[in-house]
Motif scaffolding. Structure first.
Motif, PDB file in Angstrom:
ATOM      1  N   LEU A  49     -23.698   4.389 -21.648  1.00 47.58           N
ATOM      2  CA  LEU A  49     -24.116   3.204 -20.967  1.00 47.58           C
ATOM      3  C   LEU A  49     -23.160   2.386 -20.472  1.00 47.58           C
ATOM      4  CD1 LEU A  49     -27.033   0.893 -22.503  1.00 47.58           C
ATOM      5  CD2 LEU A  49     -27.638   3.188 -20.411  1.00 47.58           C
ATOM      6  N   SER A  50     -21.579   2.258 -20.473  1.00 49.13           N
ATOM      7  CA  SER A  50     -20.850   1.690 -20.242  1.00 49.13           C
ATOM      8  C   SER A  50     -19.856   2.667 -19.140  1.00 49.13           C
ATOM      9  CB  SER A  50     -19.363   1.784 -21.560  1.00 49.13           C
ATOM     10  OG  SER A  50     -20.103   0.334 -21.804  1.00 49.13           O
ATOM     11  N   LEU A  51     -19.273   3.969 -20.094  1.00 50.18           N
ATOM     12  CA  LEU A  51     -19.490   4.945 -18.764  1.00 50.18           C
ATOM     13  C   LEU A  51     -19.871   5.222 -17.584  1.00 50.18           C
ATOM     14  CD1 LEU A  51     -18.174   8.070 -21.419  1.00 50.18           C
ATOM     15  CD2 LEU A  51     -16.906   6.431 -19.867  1.00 50.18           C
ATOM     16  N   ILE A  52     -21.226   5.819 -17.986  1.00 50.48           N
ATOM     17  CA  ILE A  52     -21.899   5.249 -16.843  1.00 50.48           C
ATOM     18  C   ILE A  52     -22.236   4.233 -15.469  1.00 50.48           C
ATOM     19  CG2 ILE A  52     -24.214   5.763 -15.537  1.00 50.48           C
ATOM     20  CD1 ILE A  52     -24.973   7.797 -18.074  1.00 50.48           C
ATOM     21  N   GLY A  53     -22.072   2.875 -16.264  1.00 48.42           N
ATOM     22  CA  GLY A  53     -22.470   1.508 -15.582  1.00 48.42           C
ATOM     23  C   GLY A  53     -21.227   0.851 -14.879  1.00 48.42           C
ATOM     24  N   ALA A  54     -19.842   0.999 -15.362  1.00 47.44           N
ATOM     25  CA  ALA A  54     -18.578   0.891 -15.026  1.00 47.44           C
ATOM     26  C   ALA A  54     -18.161   1.375 -13.660  1.00 47.44           C
ATOM     27  CB  ALA A  54     -17.365   1.151 -16.011  1.00 47.44           C
ATOM     28  N   PRO A  55     -18.499   2.735 -13.588  1.00 51.82           N
ATOM     29  CA  PRO A  55     -17.830   3.028 -12.300  1.00 51.82           C
ATOM     30  C   PRO A  55     -19.590   2.751 -10.838  1.00 51.82           C
ATOM     31  CG  PRO A  55     -18.732   4.796 -13.176  1.00 51.82           C
ATOM     32  CD  PRO A  55     -18.698   3.898 -14.181  1.00 51.82           C
ATOM     33  N   LEU A  56     -20.505   2.731 -11.781  1.00 50.31           N
ATOM     34  CA  LEU A  56     -22.182   1.960 -10.934  1.00 50.31           C
ATOM     35  C   LEU A  56     -21.870   0.841 -10.114  1.00 50.31           C
ATOM     36  CD1 LEU A  56     -24.819   2.648  -9.850  1.00 50.31           C
ATOM     37  CD2 LEU A  56     -25.537   2.614 -11.715  1.00 50.31           C
ATOM     38  N   VAL A  57     -21.644  -0.223 -10.999  1.00 51.54           N
ATOM     39  CA  VAL A  57     -20.876  -1.598 -10.801  1.00 51.54           C
ATOM     40  C   VAL A  57     -20.007  -2.008  -9.485  1.00 51.54           C
ATOM     41  CG1 VAL A  57     -20.367  -3.777 -11.646  1.00 51.54           C
ATOM     42  CG2 VAL A  57     -22.479  -2.627 -12.936  1.00 51.54           C
ATOM     43  N   TYR A  58     -19.102  -1.376 -10.635  1.00 53.09           N
ATOM     44  CA  TYR A  58     -18.018  -1.146  -9.010  1.00 53.09           C
ATOM     45  C   TYR A  58     -18.777  -0.764  -7.495  1.00 53.09           C
ATOM     46  CZ  TYR A  58     -13.594  -0.979  -6.821  1.00 53.09           C
ATOM     47  OH  TYR A  58     -12.620  -0.849  -5.795  1.00 53.09           O
ATOM     48  N   GLY A  59     -19.154   0.540  -7.817  1.00 57.89           N
ATOM     49  CA  GLY A  59     -19.177   1.012  -6.125  1.00 57.89           C
ATOM     50  C   GLY A  59     -20.545   0.246  -5.594  1.00 57.89           C
ATOM     51  N   LEU A  60     -21.590  -0.454  -6.370  1.00 57.90           N
ATOM     52  CA  LEU A  60     -22.183  -1.551  -5.629  1.00 57.90           C
ATOM     53  C   LEU A  60     -22.274  -2.823  -5.186  1.00 57.90           C
ATOM     54  CD1 LEU A  60     -25.816  -0.531  -8.063  1.00 57.90           C
ATOM     55  CD2 LEU A  60     -24.797  -0.069  -5.212  1.00 57.90           C
ATOM     56  N   SER A  61     -20.542  -3.173  -6.026  1.00 54.85           N
ATOM     57  CA  SER A  61     -20.093  -4.315  -6.011  1.00 54.85           C
ATOM     58  C   SER A  61     -20.264  -5.065  -4.488  1.00 54.85           C
ATOM     59  CB  SER A  61     -18.809  -4.843  -6.463  1.00 54.85           C
ATOM     60  OG  SER A  61     -17.524  -4.070  -5.760  1.00 54.85           O
ATOM     61  N   PRO A  62     -19.977  -3.895  -3.444  1.00 54.03           N
ATOM     62  CA  PRO A  62     -19.781  -4.798  -1.999  1.00 54.03           C
ATOM     63  C   PRO A  62     -21.389  -5.296  -1.124  1.00 54.03           C
ATOM     64  CG  PRO A  62     -18.741  -3.033  -1.977  1.00 54.03           C
ATOM     65  CD  PRO A  62     -19.235  -2.713  -3.301  1.00 54.03           C
ATOM     66  N   PHE A  63     -22.407  -4.434  -2.276  1.00 50.66           N
ATOM     67  CA  PHE A  63     -23.461  -5.045  -1.516  1.00 50.66           C
ATOM     68  C   PHE A  63     -24.401  -5.826  -1.599  1.00 50.66           C
ATOM     69  CE2 PHE A  63     -22.508  -0.534  -1.585  1.00 50.66           C
ATOM     70  CZ  PHE A  63     -22.924   0.160  -0.144  1.00 50.66           C
ATOM     71  N   GLY A  64     -23.739  -6.668  -2.803  1.00 49.15           N
ATOM     72  CA  GLY A  64     -24.939  -7.510  -3.870  1.00 49.15           C
ATOM     73  C   GLY A  64     -24.094  -8.534  -4.705  1.00 49.15           C
ATOM     74  N   ALA A  65     -24.585  -9.872  -4.534  1.00 49.92           N
ATOM     75  CA  ALA A  65     -23.384 -10.349  -5.996  1.00 49.92           C
ATOM     76  C   ALA A  65     -24.773  -9.642  -7.653  1.00 49.92           C
ATOM     77  CB  ALA A  65     -24.431 -12.256  -6.167  1.00 49.92           C
ATOM     78  N   THR A  66     -25.962  -9.382  -7.667  1.00 42.77           N
ATOM     79  CA  THR A  66     -26.304  -9.064  -9.269  1.00 42.77           C
ATOM     80  C   THR A  66     -26.670  -7.059  -8.808  1.00 42.77           C
ATOM     81  OG1 THR A  66     -28.344  -9.178  -8.029  1.00 42.77           O
ATOM     82  CG2 THR A  66     -27.597 -11.033  -9.015  1.00 42.77           C
ATOM     83  N   LEU A  67     -26.301  -6.618  -9.425  1.00 44.34           N
ATOM     84  CA  LEU A  67     -26.973  -5.408  -9.529  1.00 44.34           C
ATOM     85  C   LEU A  67     -28.013  -4.961  -8.859  1.00 44.34           C
ATOM     86  CD1 LEU A  67     -25.594  -3.045 -10.548  1.00 44.34           C
ATOM     87  CD2 LEU A  67     -27.323  -2.864 -12.901  1.00 44.34           C
ATOM     88  N   HIS A  68     -29.776  -5.981  -8.860  1.00 44.20           N
ATOM     89  CA  HIS A  68     -30.750  -5.211  -8.528  1.00 44.20           C
ATOM     90  C   HIS A  68     -30.431  -6.131  -7.009  1.00 44.20           C
ATOM     91  CE1 HIS A  68     -31.471  -6.745 -12.814  1.00 44.20           C
ATOM     92  NE2 HIS A  68     -32.740  -5.688 -12.804  1.00 44.20           N
ATOM     93  N   THR A  69     -29.541  -6.516  -6.527  1.00 47.60           N
ATOM     94  CA  THR A  69     -29.351  -6.857  -4.655  1.00 47.60           C
ATOM     95  C   THR A  69     -28.834  -6.146  -4.457  1.00 47.60           C
ATOM     96  OG1 THR A  69     -28.176  -8.351  -5.282  1.00 47.60           O
ATOM     97  CG2 THR A  69     -30.283  -9.679  -5.279  1.00 47.60           C
ATOM     98  N   ALA A  70     -28.281  -5.438  -4.953  1.00 51.16           N
ATOM     99  CA  ALA A  70     -26.896  -4.728  -4.674  1.00 51.16           C
ATOM    100  C   ALA A  70     -27.416  -2.896  -4.342  1.00 51.16           C
ATOM    101  CB  ALA A  70     -25.525  -4.830  -5.090  1.00 51.16           C
TER     102      ALA A  70
END
Length: 333
Positions: A49-70
């Motif tokens: 989960l961490s290996l996949i989640g780290a690039p996923l969260v970084y890549g979505l960071s410009p789109f919103g303040a939370t993972l769901h909204t982004a």
């Protein structure tokens, strides 16, 4: 969201490089193997989960303040085809690369697990056909006295002088096979043979083949990670310790040790040869010399005391915390 991505990346590094060698050498694994197995499963799941989640969260960071909204914002822009809005959101090539990396890594892990499962099922089917072709059911093999010690499991006897015992799991308990060789029947006393069969029955009852298959798929997907190598080796050792404990519930330690000594005396190449081949075909390695590590032998010769209840609780809580960290970031935050 950037701090969350950094947290996941740091957690992935710890679980992939720092923690695995420590767990694989930890003494508590011989005292309470099931707790060590639980910890390894938490490390594997949290690491993935961490290996996949780290690039996923970084890549979505410009789109919103939370993972769901982004994620919702990104999907809306993609569906609308409003790629010009990406400039206003300050989406850089690094974000696009991170998103692609997360998707590709996730697909790679899932497809490797699926491919391993399909390959194991096919190999196990061929292996079962070969066993039925080249062996004789125990009740028809002439080993009537020994057959009483084989229990209720479907056991097949291979006419070979090398001492050998392993189990071939099936989708149901009725399709599982316990395979023994003529050499094993000739060398072991009834009590020793019963201990070997109990060892194999524990493998089947606790579904150890699912654990070994999952960790083997994890290793095949990411063989360059230390955690996958240590994890695969540790799980093989721990399943053997758990099977030993299952055999010792109804049999003497002397009988199990003697059966191990006799069945491994002529199969020293089994670890790299037939044992690896049977694991690749979906068979669970048995008592016949496949995974006799120093730690396993020492705990049979000099049984270590079980972990105190407080230590067991600490291991369980640590496993839960490892799994809860990346899960909370990806599903709650």
């Amino acid at each position: 969201m950037i701090p969350l991505a950094v947290f996941l990346a740091a957690l992935a590094a710890v679980l992939a490089v720092v923690l695995p060698p420590l767990i694989s050498r930890a003494r508590f694994r011989t005292r309470t193997p099931w707790a060590a197995m639980l910890l390894w499963q938490a490390v594997a799941l949290a690491g993935g989960l961490s290996l996949i989640g780290a690039p996923l969260v970084y890549g979505l960071s410009p789109f919103g303040a939370t993972l769901h909204t982004a994620l919702a914002t990104m999907l809306e822009l993609l569906v609308a085809g409003d790629f010009a809005a990406l400039v206003g959101l300050h989406v850089h090539p690094t974000h696009v690369f991170a998103l692609c990396l997360a998707v590709l890594l996730g697909l790679h892990l899932l497809l490797t697990l699926l491919r391993t499962y399909v390959r194991v099922l096919a190999s196990r089917r061929r292996h079962r056909d070969l066993v039925r072709l080249l062996s004789t059911p125990a009740e028809q093999s002439g080993a009537t006295g020994a057959h009483a010690e084989l229990g209720e499991d479907v056991a097949h006897v291979i006419e070979h002088e090398a001492p050998l015992a392993y189990c071939l799991p099936g989708r149901t308990a009725g399709r599982s096979l316990t395979v023994v060789s003529r050499g094993l029947l000739d060398q072991l006393a009834p009590e020793e043979l019963s201990a070997v069969v109990a060892h194999e029955r524990t493998h089947l009852q606790q579904r150890h083949h699912l654990l070994t298959m999952a960790f083997d798929a994890w290793y095949r997907a990411l063989p360059w990670l230390p955690t996958t190598r240590h994890g695969r080796e540790a799980v093989l050792e721990l399943t053997e310790m758990l099977a030993d404990d299952g055999a010792l519930r109804g049999h003497s330690r002397t009988a199990l040790l003697r059966s191990l000594a006799l069945s491994s005396s002529e199969s020293g190449e089994d670890d790299a040869g037939t044992g690896a081949a049977r694991r690749a075909q979906g068979a669970t390695p048995g008592a016949g010399g496949t995974v006799i590590t120093t730690a396993r032998l020492q705990r049979l010769l000099v049984p270590p005391p079980a972990l105190p209840r407080t230590a067991v609780v600490a291991v369980v809580l640590a496993s839960a915390a490892l799994l809860a960290g990346p899960t909370a970031v990806l599903l709650v935050v």
